[in-house]
Scaffold this active site. Structure first.
Site, PDB file in Angstrom:
ATOM      1  N   LYS A  42      -9.789  -5.136  -8.633  1.00  0.00           N
ATOM      2  CA  LYS A  42     -10.510  -5.909  -7.616  1.00  0.00           C
ATOM      3  C   LYS A  42     -11.098  -7.168  -8.220  1.00  0.00           C
ATOM      4  CE  LYS A  42     -12.337  -1.809  -5.489  1.00  0.00           C
ATOM      5  NZ  LYS A  42     -13.493  -0.916  -5.557  1.00  0.00           N
ATOM      6  N   LYS A  53     -17.250  -6.016 -18.758  1.00  0.00           N
ATOM      7  CA  LYS A  53     -17.924  -6.659 -17.621  1.00  0.00           C
ATOM      8  C   LYS A  53     -19.117  -7.489 -18.086  1.00  0.00           C
ATOM      9  CE  LYS A  53     -16.098  -3.857 -13.970  1.00  0.00           C
ATOM     10  NZ  LYS A  53     -16.254  -3.074 -12.775  1.00  0.00           N
ATOM     11  N   LYS A  67      -4.220  -4.016 -15.695  1.00  0.00           N
ATOM     12  CA  LYS A  67      -4.308  -3.151 -14.502  1.00  0.00           C
ATOM     13  C   LYS A  67      -4.603  -3.988 -13.256  1.00  0.00           C
ATOM     14  CE  LYS A  67      -9.117  -1.895 -13.876  1.00  0.00           C
ATOM     15  NZ  LYS A  67     -10.015  -0.928 -13.307  1.00  0.00           N
TER      16      LYS A  67
HETATM   17  N1  AQP Z   1      -4.915  -0.283 -11.309  1.00  0.00           N
HETATM   18  C1  AQP Z   1      -5.255   0.972 -11.107  1.00  0.00           C
HETATM   19  N2  AQP Z   1      -4.351   1.957 -11.277  1.00  0.00           N
HETATM   20  C2  AQP Z   1      -4.684   3.264 -11.082  1.00  0.00           C
HETATM   21  N3  AQP Z   1      -5.911   3.650 -10.667  1.00  0.00           N
HETATM   22  C3  AQP Z   1      -6.846   2.699 -10.481  1.00  0.00           C
HETATM   23  N4  AQP Z   1      -8.133   2.749 -10.077  1.00  0.00           N
HETATM   24  C4  AQP Z   1      -8.637   1.499 -10.041  1.00  0.00           C
HETATM   25  N5  AQP Z   1      -7.705   0.614 -10.413  1.00  0.00           N
HETATM   26  C5  AQP Z   1      -6.575   1.324 -10.687  1.00  0.00           C
HETATM   27  C6  AQP Z   1      -8.841   3.970  -9.715  1.00  0.00           C
HETATM   28  O1  AQP Z   1      -9.399   3.801  -8.434  1.00  0.00           O
HETATM   29  C7  AQP Z   1     -10.547   4.644  -8.327  1.00  0.00           C
HETATM   30  C8  AQP Z   1     -11.676   3.922  -7.662  1.00  0.00           C
HETATM   31  O2  AQP Z   1     -12.174   2.995  -8.572  1.00  0.00           O
HETATM   32  P1  AQP Z   1     -13.535   2.277  -8.443  1.00  0.00           P
HETATM   33  O3  AQP Z   1     -14.234   2.570  -7.224  1.00  0.00           O
HETATM   34  O4  AQP Z   1     -14.224   2.393  -9.755  1.00  0.00           O
HETATM   35  O5  AQP Z   1     -12.943   0.914  -8.239  1.00  0.00           O
HETATM   36  P2  AQP Z   1     -13.102  -0.228  -9.148  1.00  0.00           P
HETATM   37  O6  AQP Z   1     -13.232   0.173 -10.574  1.00  0.00           O
HETATM   38  O7  AQP Z   1     -14.139  -1.064  -8.527  1.00  0.00           O
HETATM   39  O8  AQP Z   1     -11.697  -0.815  -8.867  1.00  0.00           O
HETATM   40  P3  AQP Z   1     -11.086  -1.729  -9.826  1.00  0.00           P
HETATM   41  O9  AQP Z   1     -10.028  -2.493  -9.183  1.00  0.00           O
HETATM   42  O10 AQP Z   1     -10.783  -0.923 -11.040  1.00  0.00           O
HETATM   43  O11 AQP Z   1     -12.317  -2.708 -10.000  1.00  0.00           O
HETATM   44  P4  AQP Z   1     -12.776  -3.438 -11.255  1.00  0.00           P
HETATM   45  O12 AQP Z   1     -11.577  -3.739 -12.083  1.00  0.00           O
HETATM   46  O13 AQP Z   1     -13.413  -4.619 -10.646  1.00  0.00           O
HETATM   47  O14 AQP Z   1     -13.765  -2.528 -11.910  1.00  0.00           O
HETATM   48  C9  AQP Z   1     -10.878   5.120  -9.746  1.00  0.00           C
HETATM   49  O15 AQP Z   1     -10.489   6.467  -9.880  1.00  0.00           O
HETATM   50  C10 AQP Z   1     -10.017   4.251 -10.609  1.00  0.00           C
HETATM   51  O16 AQP Z   1      -9.603   4.920 -11.786  1.00  0.00           O
END
Ligand code: AQP
Length: 331
Positions: free
Chosen positions: A198, A112, A195
């Site tokens: 978001k 990030k 993966k």
């Molecule tokens: N692609 C995924 N497959 C399985 N589990 C996933 N999680 C996130 N993406 C996947 C799980 O969702 C939960 C909540 O995660 P968070 O609140 O940390 O959400 P996040 O990280 O903002 O979601 P993203 O999409 O992963 O955002 P980015 O990539 O922007 O950081 C966690 O238990 C996570 O493992």
């Protein structure tokens, strides 16, 4: 009963399929066997730039989605992280137990920060995994249901718990990651080796639970697959098809082998068309329930306030012990 804790960030207008299948679905199931604590982690959400009004709305929408997906506030303690001040307080103590080099090795921060540029990335983003450790350790959680992307952070939580226990005497339960293999990583529909995310996925690679169901159905129908025809589960050579089969299996409860047999002699088009329908059937009632929780905001806020009160009972007892152990005067 063993304890479980997990959290989700209110950083988008909707959860995506990865959030649901990787994490929240396990949250719902664990209510049957464990004492469960679930939170919307808004302190984590401000590690990146946010708009106050949007954050407030997304926090409520996140809570409404958890309720709509099956988190039961009578069986689980459902709360918003900032309403329990002990999270930030314990985080400080744990930051003082964390090596700078150790925190620098967290790959999520590195990814990030590389995207934002190290000058723009906040110190909060850097210490994010320590706050996450505080979330978990405050509740003496044994198990933490998360997706595969959180494994390294969980390892840090375990290390911090062990280090603190060794130094100050047994204080924390050492938590275990609860990662369900079949849905540990849901992939981007357009780039099935990354993966679903978001922040990183392109619009068409991301299926959001609260998006217009027709639009999500279209995304599934135009998911990237290989040039073959046979519907078989082969993540290495057929990543796109394997991802669709994992999603299909998780949403219907049908085994992947059963799906392979059902699609013998049919093509990818049939698989996508049917999965698109399965998805629409899944999200439509969820959306209705989310709407009804949001329509009664006063009641929703009351549920969260009750959750925060229950969470504080546990959190304040742990924090008091920690403060005493490190040598602070009694309050
Ligand atoms: N692609 C995924 N497959 C399985 N589990 C996933 N999680 C996130 N993406 C996947 C799980 O969702 C939960 C909540 O995660 P968070 O609140 O940390 O959400 P996040 O990280 O903002 O979601 P993203 O999409 O992963 O955002 P980015 O990539 O922007 O950081 C966690 O238990 C996570 O493992």
């Amino acid at each position: 009963r063993l304890r479980v804790l997990s959290g989700i960030q209110p950083t988008a207008d909707s959860f995506h399929l990865g959030n649901y299948l990787g994490a929240v679905r396990q949250w719902v199931r664990l209510q049957d066997t464990h004492e469960t604590f679930y939170c919307v982690v808004d302190l984590h959400a401000i590690t990146v730039e946010q708009d106050p009004k949007v954050l407030r709305q997304r926090t409520r929408v996140s809570a409404a989605q958890l309720l709509a997906l099956g988190v039961d506030p009578d069986r689980s303690t459902l709360f918003v992280q900032s309403q329990v001040p002990e999270h930030a307080q314990l985080s400080w103590v744990l930051e003082c137990q964390t090596g700078f080099g150790e925190a620098s090795r967290m790959t999520q921060f590195k990814d990030k920060a590389a995207k934002q540029g190290t000058d723009r990335a906040s110190v909060g983003l850097f210490t994010y995994p320590v706050l996450q450790a505080a979330d978990i350790l405050l509740y003496q959680a044994h198990a933490v249901p998360v997706g595969e992307d959180q494994r390294q952070h969980l390892e840090l939580s375990r290390n911090l718990a062990q280090r603190f226990n060794n130094r100050f005497g047994r204080t924390f339960v050492v938590p275990e990651a609860h990662i369900v293999k079949d849905t540990a990583k849901i992939y981007d529909l357009q780039d099935p080796t990354s993966k679903m995310s978001k922040s990183a996925s392109a619009v068409n690679g991301l299926v959001e639970l609260l998006d217009e169901p027709k639009r999500s159905a279209k995304k599934i129908r135009s998911a990237v697959t290989d040039t073959g025809r046979e519907v078989v589960y082969d993540p290495e050579h057929k990543a796109g098809v394997a991802n669709l089969l994992s999603i299909y299996s998780a949403l219907t409860g049908r085994a992947i082998s059963e799906l392979e047999t059902a699609y013998e002699g049919k093509g990818y088009g049939d698989l996508k068309k049917d999965l698109a329908e399965v998805l629409v059937e899944f999200v439509t009632p969820v959306q209705e329930r989310v709407k009804s929780y949001l329509d009664d905001q006063a009641e929703l806020d009351k549920v969260l306030a009750r959750g925060a009160e229950r969470a504080r009972e546990v959190a304040s007892a742990t924090l008091a012990k920690v403060y005493d152990r490190v040598g602070f005067l009694p309050g």
